[in-house]
Design a protein around this motif. Structure first.
Motif, PDB file in Angstrom:
ATOM      1  N   GLN A 211       0.820  -1.189   0.000  1.00  0.00           N
ATOM      2  CA  GLN A 211       0.000   0.000   0.000  1.00  0.00           C
ATOM      3  C   GLN A 211       0.864   1.254   0.000  1.00  0.00           C
ATOM      4  N   SER A 215      -0.729   4.915   3.987  1.00  0.00           N
ATOM      5  CA  SER A 215      -1.552   3.820   4.499  1.00  0.00           C
ATOM      6  C   SER A 215      -0.721   2.858   5.337  1.00  0.00           C
ATOM      7  N   THR A 216       0.512   2.601   4.886  1.00  0.00           N
ATOM      8  CA  THR A 216       1.388   1.707   5.640  1.00  0.00           C
ATOM      9  C   THR A 216       1.720   2.283   7.003  1.00  0.00           C
ATOM     10  N   ARG A 218      -0.070   4.355   8.688  1.00  0.00           N
ATOM     11  CA  ARG A 218      -1.277   4.296   9.507  1.00  0.00           C
ATOM     12  C   ARG A 218      -1.439   2.907  10.106  1.00  0.00           C
ATOM     13  N   THR A 219      -1.194   1.872   9.298  1.00  0.00           N
ATOM     14  CA  THR A 219      -1.290   0.504   9.799  1.00  0.00           C
ATOM     15  C   THR A 219      -0.287   0.258  10.915  1.00  0.00           C
ATOM     16  N   PHE A 222      -1.563   1.914  14.082  1.00  0.00           N
ATOM     17  CA  PHE A 222      -2.622   1.135  14.707  1.00  0.00           C
ATOM     18  C   PHE A 222      -2.075  -0.144  15.330  1.00  0.00           C
ATOM     19  N   PHE A 223      -1.029  -0.706  14.706  1.00  0.00           N
ATOM     20  CA  PHE A 223      -0.430  -1.926  15.244  1.00  0.00           C
ATOM     21  C   PHE A 223       0.204  -1.661  16.607  1.00  0.00           C
ATOM     22  N   PRO A 268      -3.769  -9.849   6.869  1.00  0.00           N
ATOM     23  CA  PRO A 268      -4.693  -9.730   8.001  1.00  0.00           C
ATOM     24  C   PRO A 268      -5.090 -11.082   8.598  1.00  0.00           C
ATOM     25  N   ARG A 315      -8.916  -6.148  12.693  1.00  0.00           N
ATOM     26  CA  ARG A 315      -9.629  -5.254  11.771  1.00  0.00           C
ATOM     27  C   ARG A 315      -9.271  -3.799  12.033  1.00  0.00           C
ATOM     28  N   VAL A 317      -6.391  -2.710  13.151  1.00  0.00           N
ATOM     29  CA  VAL A 317      -5.040  -2.476  12.644  1.00  0.00           C
ATOM     30  C   VAL A 317      -5.043  -2.206  11.144  1.00  0.00           C
ATOM     31  N   PHE A 318      -5.772  -3.022  10.398  1.00  0.00           N
ATOM     32  CA  PHE A 318      -5.681  -2.953   8.936  1.00  0.00           C
ATOM     33  C   PHE A 318      -6.750  -2.071   8.284  1.00  0.00           C
TER      34      PHE A 318
END
Length: 343
Positions: A211, A215-216, A218-219, A222-223, A268, A315, A317-318
């Motif tokens: 991505q 976006s990466t 952001r992931t 969240f991780f 995921p 969900r 996280v991704f």
């Protein structure tokens, strides 16, 4: 002269076509009559879309085998095909081997021809468990002497810059987790190591371009939020399992559970499967097409799976906060206990 019955267990493989050809050639060269049996072992998952598709795929493969037999000159030969094991749940390589041995005894098979790449429902070769069971039952067998093609991974193309940056960041991050992110030497060596890894492996690491960087990132953000929650679940599960073990009655209730998760395949689904396995009391046995087969040791572990806490975390996280509002597996009716074990 009595008819010789020859069994060939089949599963889609790079050597299956040549194994079928060898079986037909051996039958044609035989001095007596030969009856060829081709069987596909399929686990009992017919109550799910994945299971039904597996049975359909097996039946389609058996039809192709019949066509191959005709192509190789066996039009007038007696050929039997069957999907076996559909009356039970096949879990381990031993289960598949037992199913094949049962068919041998039921049909009076004289000899078995094994595809060297035979591996139904598993990622590891199946020949050793089958050979052991055939030896135990004094059943004659041979491995088809066919040439194995060299498997070549296809190099991916496109998205070179994003692949390079993503692999560089992942490599550096992993290096710093193992080292000390506050020490300048680890920062420098981590950057150099990440650069080397990205330069040499970025074109083969990702099956498709990752991505966008935003976006990466952001992931990854969240991780970082997800990790403390995962650690909490691990600690809680440790305490639950310890409490059960320390009780004199040891109320352990092992169950094999099927859970259909609202998480797409790929990274995921792999992340969710690994998170479940990291949590004591649960073990992901199979992950395929949004369906997980999980062994749960105690009721609390099974209830946690049905509640879907880790699923919501993945969900998040991704796919972000909005994805956490999806109903739990229990609320969706996507859970099923498929096998129980006596403790």
């Amino acid at each position: 002269m009595a008819t010789e019955r020859v069994l060939v267990p089949i599963e889609q493989s790079v050597t299956l076509r040549r194994t079928v050809g060898y079986a037909v050639e051996s039958a044609l060269d035989s001095a007596g009559a030969v009856e060829l049996h081709f069987v596909a072992a399929v686990t009992n998952d017919e109550r799910t879309p994945t299971g039904r598709r597996a049975v359909e795929d097996a039946e389609g493969l058996l039809d192709r085998v019949r066509a191959w037999v005709d192509e190789d000159g066996g039009e007038s030969m007696t050929v039997e095909t069957a999907a076996i094991g559909t009356d039970r749940y096949l879990f381990s390589p031993r289960d598949y081997a037992d199913t094949i041995v049962e068919y041998v005894h039921e049909t009076g098979i004289d000899r078995v021809i094994l595809d060297p790449e035979y591996r139904p429902g598993a990622s590891a070769p199946m020949l050793r468990p089958i050979e052991h069971r055939l030896d135990e039952q004094d059943i004659a067998y041979e491995e088809a002497p066919v040439e194995r093609r060299t498997r070549r991974a296809q190099f991916v193309t496109g998205g070179g810059a994003s692949r390079f940056l993503a692999l560089f960041l992942v490599s550096v991050g992993f290096y710093l987790v193992l080292g000390d992110p506050t020490y300048w030497f680890d920062l420098v060596t981590g950057a150099v190591t990440g650069l080397i890894v990205a330069l040499t492996l970025s074109h083969v690491t990702f099956p498709k371009p990752p991505q966008a960087v935003r976006s990466t990132l952001r992931t990854l953000r969240f991780f970082v939020v997800y990790v403390p929650y995962l650690l909490y679940e691990i600690v809680k599960a440790n305490l639950q399992v310890a409490a059960v073990i320390l009780r004199p009655s040891m109320p352990i209730e092992p169950r094999m559970t099927r859970v259909r998760v609202a998480v797409p395949g790929g990274l995921p689904l792999t992340s969710l499967a690994n998170s479940i396995t990291l949590t004591p009391g649960t073990l992901t046995v199979r992950a395929d097409d949004q369906e997980l087969i999980i062994h749960a040791l105690i009721p609390d572990a099974r209830e946690g799976l049905f509640a879907g806490g880790l699923e919501r975390g993945i969900r998040f996280v991704f796919f972000g906060r909005s994805a956490t509002s999806i109903a739990s597996p229990e609320e969706r009716g996507d859970t099923e206990i498929i096998r129980g074990e006596e403790s």
